[in-house]
Scaffold this motif. Structure first.
Motif, short mmCIF file in Angstrom:
data_model
loop_
_atom_site.label_atom_id
_atom_site.label_comp_id
_atom_site.label_asym_id
_atom_site.label_seq_id
_atom_site.Cartn_x
_atom_site.Cartn_y
_atom_site.Cartn_z
N THR A 92 11.26 -2.35 -12.21
CA THR A 92 10.75 -1.22 -12.98
C THR A 92 10.30 -0.10 -12.03
O THR A 92 10.35 -0.24 -10.81
CB THR A 92 9.51 -1.64 -13.81
N GLU A 93 9.85 0.97 -12.62
CA GLU A 93 9.30 2.07 -11.83
C GLU A 93 7.78 2.02 -11.81
O GLU A 93 7.12 3.02 -11.54
CB GLU A 93 9.79 3.42 -12.37
N GLU A 94 7.23 0.86 -12.14
CA GLU A 94 5.77 0.69 -12.10
C GLU A 94 5.32 0.55 -10.65
O GLU A 94 5.89 -0.25 -9.90
CB GLU A 94 5.35 -0.60 -12.81
N GLU A 95 4.28 1.28 -10.30
CA GLU A 95 3.79 1.21 -8.91
C GLU A 95 3.35 -0.20 -8.53
O GLU A 95 3.43 -0.60 -7.38
CB GLU A 95 2.61 2.18 -8.72
N SER A 96 2.88 -0.96 -9.55
CA SER A 96 2.35 -2.29 -9.24
C SER A 96 3.47 -3.32 -9.04
O SER A 96 3.23 -4.43 -8.58
CB SER A 96 1.44 -2.76 -10.38
N GLY A 150 0.77 -1.24 0.00
CA GLY A 150 0.00 0.00 0.00
C GLY A 150 0.80 1.29 0.00
O GLY A 150 0.24 2.34 0.32
N TYR A 151 2.10 1.24 -0.31
CA TYR A 151 2.88 2.48 -0.38
C TYR A 151 3.49 2.64 -1.77
O TYR A 151 3.81 1.66 -2.42
CB TYR A 151 3.99 2.48 0.68
N ASN A 152 3.65 3.88 -2.19
CA ASN A 152 4.19 4.10 -3.53
C ASN A 152 5.70 3.84 -3.57
O ASN A 152 6.34 3.71 -2.53
CB ASN A 152 3.82 5.49 -4.07
N ILE A 153 6.22 3.76 -4.79
CA ILE A 153 7.62 3.33 -4.90
C ILE A 153 8.59 4.36 -4.32
O ILE A 153 9.64 3.99 -3.81
CB ILE A 153 8.01 2.96 -6.36
N SER A 154 8.23 5.64 -4.34
CA SER A 154 9.20 6.59 -3.79
C SER A 154 9.31 6.44 -2.27
O SER A 154 10.39 6.60 -1.71
CB SER A 154 8.87 8.04 -4.20
N ASP A 169 11.49 3.33 -1.68
CA ASP A 169 12.91 3.48 -2.00
C ASP A 169 13.62 4.53 -1.14
O ASP A 169 14.85 4.60 -1.15
CB ASP A 169 13.08 3.89 -3.47
N ALA A 170 12.85 5.37 -0.42
CA ALA A 170 13.43 6.57 0.19
C ALA A 170 14.65 6.28 1.07
O ALA A 170 15.72 6.87 0.87
CB ALA A 170 12.35 7.31 0.99
N ALA A 171 14.53 5.36 2.03
CA ALA A 171 15.63 5.14 2.96
C ALA A 171 16.84 4.52 2.24
O ALA A 171 17.99 4.81 2.57
CB ALA A 171 15.18 4.24 4.11
N SER A 172 16.57 3.65 1.25
CA SER A 172 17.67 3.03 0.50
C SER A 172 18.47 4.10 -0.25
O SER A 172 19.71 4.07 -0.27
CB SER A 172 17.14 2.01 -0.51
N LEU A 173 17.76 5.04 -0.86
CA LEU A 173 18.45 6.10 -1.60
C LEU A 173 19.25 7.00 -0.66
O LEU A 173 20.38 7.37 -0.96
CB LEU A 173 17.43 6.92 -2.41
N ASP A 174 18.65 7.33 0.49
CA ASP A 174 19.38 8.12 1.50
C ASP A 174 20.64 7.38 1.94
O ASP A 174 21.70 7.98 2.10
CB ASP A 174 18.51 8.31 2.76
N LEU A 175 20.48 6.09 2.15
CA LEU A 175 21.60 5.28 2.64
C LEU A 175 22.78 5.35 1.67
O LEU A 175 23.90 5.67 2.07
CB LEU A 175 21.18 3.83 2.82
N VAL A 176 22.54 5.04 0.39
CA VAL A 176 23.67 4.99 -0.54
C VAL A 176 24.26 6.38 -0.75
O VAL A 176 25.48 6.54 -0.91
CB VAL A 176 23.31 4.32 -1.89
N ASP A 177 23.41 7.39 -0.71
CA ASP A 177 23.88 8.76 -0.84
C ASP A 177 24.86 9.08 0.28
O ASP A 177 25.96 9.62 0.05
CB ASP A 177 22.65 9.68 -0.77
#
Ligand SMILES: *[C@@H]1O[C@H](CO)[C@@H](O)[C@H](O)[C@H]1NC(C)=O
Ligand SMILES: *[C@@H]1O[C@H](CO)[C@@H](O)[C@H](O)[C@H]1NC(C)=O
Ligand SMILES: *[C@@H]1O[C@H](CO)[C@@H](O)[C@H](O)[C@H]1NC(C)=O
Length: 389
Positions: A79-83, A33-37, A40-48
């Motif tokens: 993919t970047e597909e929400e599904s 029930g959550y969107n892809i952003s 992915d948020a914490a993973s992107l913060d982490l690698v950054d």
């Protein structure tokens, strides 16, 4: 990890760098029930953050490792597909250089490694383990085989329905059916008592290749019966012997699916001495596949934690040596990761393998390796909704 006796805060003298990011706990909050952003948020913060640290540049992150107590497919969104399912952590360039320890790894990728699922037993000292092993050796085992699990009526390829039918019609099989909302399957004593009274325990794949039940059965001294090499043999190569016949039975899925092979007959064909040897091997493997009580440390035994840390340190040490010597394997084909993981010490080359049919993937547009894995990922939530694997 904080109690690990060889821990240092000075990364310049460290053999490997532990990244204390709990990828499994993170994604578990957002899988449904959550969107892809958000996913992915914490993973992107982490690698950054990681890539800005001085430690990163030493090996481009290839000496870094982290742990996620979930299956790899939760972190392999293509993919970047929400599904589409899960986060894309393991496809991020930085994560491709790191090693992630997960309870189910991808046979076609080299940045994740299988480690045992935790079971119900977390001993504080060697003596607790020895006592447990002695108990498992001396138990009466009236059942030839047993199965705890649910059918997969929606999956035409699943052999679980056939296993359940065979078990029902056998006088030497004990069945624990785990239907929706069935709590018996979550009762440690019910599950463990059944495995402890069985010689063999059936471990077919579920929605993904592996199941926590395989480790429950080994803990109970019950010889696991696998139907797909992805369920253990290409997963837990750090913890289990490469020669799988020493501790398990392999019945290829197709023998059941198309030939309706009799499991009872197969298992009865093993001489009692062979069964005894296999069980002894399983019982001897117990220390390596359990996680000791984290508040203490086993004195002489190595538990799953110790085995994993040693393996990751060996891996990074070898990589560092190869880089310095200019010996990096230029011919490495990531898609064949599962074959490399099966090589014995001293072996280097891979070729055709009898298990190729189990790991061949339908080639799809886009060409990425994980079409069937994406399928597994999409399905993985179902098992959780059913409450078991
Ligand atoms: C991954 O490692 C390679 C080889 O060391 C390096 O060239 C590359 O920059 C690294 N990737 C990242 C994202 O740091
Ligand atoms: C594997 O183990 C079995 C049973 O212990 C043994 O008979 C066989 O020789 C072993 N195979 C190899 C290749 O070591
Ligand atoms: C498969 O074998 C079992 C006995 O092991 C039998 O009861 C069942 O009818 C068989 N199924 C098919 C489709 O032949």
């Amino acid at each position: 990890m904080k109690q690990y006796e060889c821990m240092t805060k000075d990364s310049s003298i460290a053999a490997a760098v532990f990244v204390p990011f709990y990828a499994g706990f993170d994604i578990a909050r957002y899988l449904w029930g959550y969107n892809i952003s958000t996913r992915d948020a914490a993973s992107l913060d982490l690698v950054d953050w990681l890539m800005k640290k001085p430690e990163w540049n030493v090996m481009g992150g290839r000496d870094h490792f982290l742990v996620a107590g979930r299956i790899t497919w939760d972190f392999r969104r293509l993919t970047e597909e929400e599904s589409d399912w899960g986060s894309k952590l393991l496809f991020l360039p930085a994560a491709k250089n790191m090693s992630m320890l997960v309870v189910e790894s991808s046979p076609w990728n080299s940045n994740d490694f299988g480690i045992p699922y935790p079971t119900y037993f977390h001993p504080a000292k060697d003596a607790d383990v020895f006592l447990w092993q002695d108990r498992m050796r001396s138990l009466e085992r009236p059942w030839l085989f047993s199965f705890a699990g649910a059918p997969r009526p929606g999956d035409p390829m699943s052999i679980r329905g056939q296993l359940i039918d065979q078990c029902r019609s056998s006088s030497v099989c004990k069945l624990l059916e785990c239907d929706l909302g069935e709590s018996k399957c979550h009762s440690p004593s019910t599950v463990m008592k059944m495995f402890q009274s069985s010689l063999f325990c059936l471990q077919p794949q579920g929605d993904s290749y592996t199941r926590r039940s395989a480790f429950d059965s080994m803990l109970a001294g019950c010889i696991p019966v696998f139907f797909h090499p992805g369920s253990a043999y290409v997963q837990y190569t750090w913890h289990l012997p490469k020669n799988y016949t020493r501790y398990s039975v392999f019945i290829p899925e197709d023998d059941i699916r198309t030939r309706n092979a009799s499991i009872e007959e197969r298992l009865k064909s093993f001489h009692p001495d062979v069964v005894k040897n296999m069980r002894e091997e399983v019982i001897n493997l117990i220390p390596r596949v359990i996680y000791a009580d984290p508040r203490s440390k086993l004195e002489t035994l190595k538990d799953a934690f110790d085995v994993s840390i040693e393996a990751i340190i060996n891996k990074v040490t070898k990589l560092r040596r190869d880089i310095i010597a200019g010996h990096e394997d230029k011919d490495f084909i990531e898609e064949n990761s599962w074959k490399y993981s099966l090589l014995e010490d001293g072996q280097h080359t891979i070729g055709p393998h009898e298990w190729d049919p189990f790991f061949s993937k339908p080639k799809e547009k886009g060409g990425d390796s994980s079409s069937s894995s994406a399928e597994a990922a999409k399905n993985s939530w179902k098992s959780e909704q059913r409450g078991q694997n």
